[in-house]
Design a protein around this motif. Structure first.
Motif, mmCIF file in Angstrom:
data_model
loop_
_atom_site.group_PDB
_atom_site.id
_atom_site.type_symbol
_atom_site.label_atom_id
_atom_site.label_comp_id
_atom_site.label_asym_id
_atom_site.label_seq_id
_atom_site.Cartn_x
_atom_site.Cartn_y
_atom_site.Cartn_z
ATOM 1 N N LEU A 1 0.744 -1.137 0.018
ATOM 2 C CA LEU A 1 0.054 -0.147 0.076
ATOM 3 C C LEU A 1 0.744 1.146 -0.184
ATOM 4 N N VAL A 2 1.893 1.110 0.929
ATOM 5 C CA VAL A 2 2.723 2.492 1.003
ATOM 6 C C VAL A 2 3.547 2.451 -0.298
ATOM 7 N N THR B 1 0.843 3.883 -3.194
ATOM 8 C CA THR B 1 0.664 5.425 -2.972
ATOM 9 C C THR B 1 1.828 6.128 -3.152
ATOM 10 N N ALA B 2 3.012 5.856 -2.788
ATOM 11 C CA ALA B 2 4.189 6.783 -3.110
ATOM 12 C C ALA B 2 4.499 6.898 -4.738
#
Length: 60
Positions: A23-24, A27-28
């Protein structure tokens, strides 16, 4: 929807489903992708075509 919103959703879903990253990371990379595309549009003095969302909500 607008081009930028659709592109952000596409990048995020693509990273999650096809690249199989977290997820991180998704998103990044989606944020970096939008920043790159927006930067190139600014550099080339181009505007994105308006979407249906812009007819109802005043977006910058």
């Amino acid at each position: 929807m607008g081009s930028i919103i659709a592109l952000a959703l596409f990048l995020f879903v693509f990273m999650m489903l096809r690249a199989k990253v977290g997820l991180v990371f998704s998103t990044a990379y989606s944020g970096l992708g939008i920043a790159f595309i927006d930067g190139m549009a600014w550099l080339l003095n181009r505007d994105f075509p308006p979407g249906l969302l812009q007819e109802y909500i005043n977006l910058p």
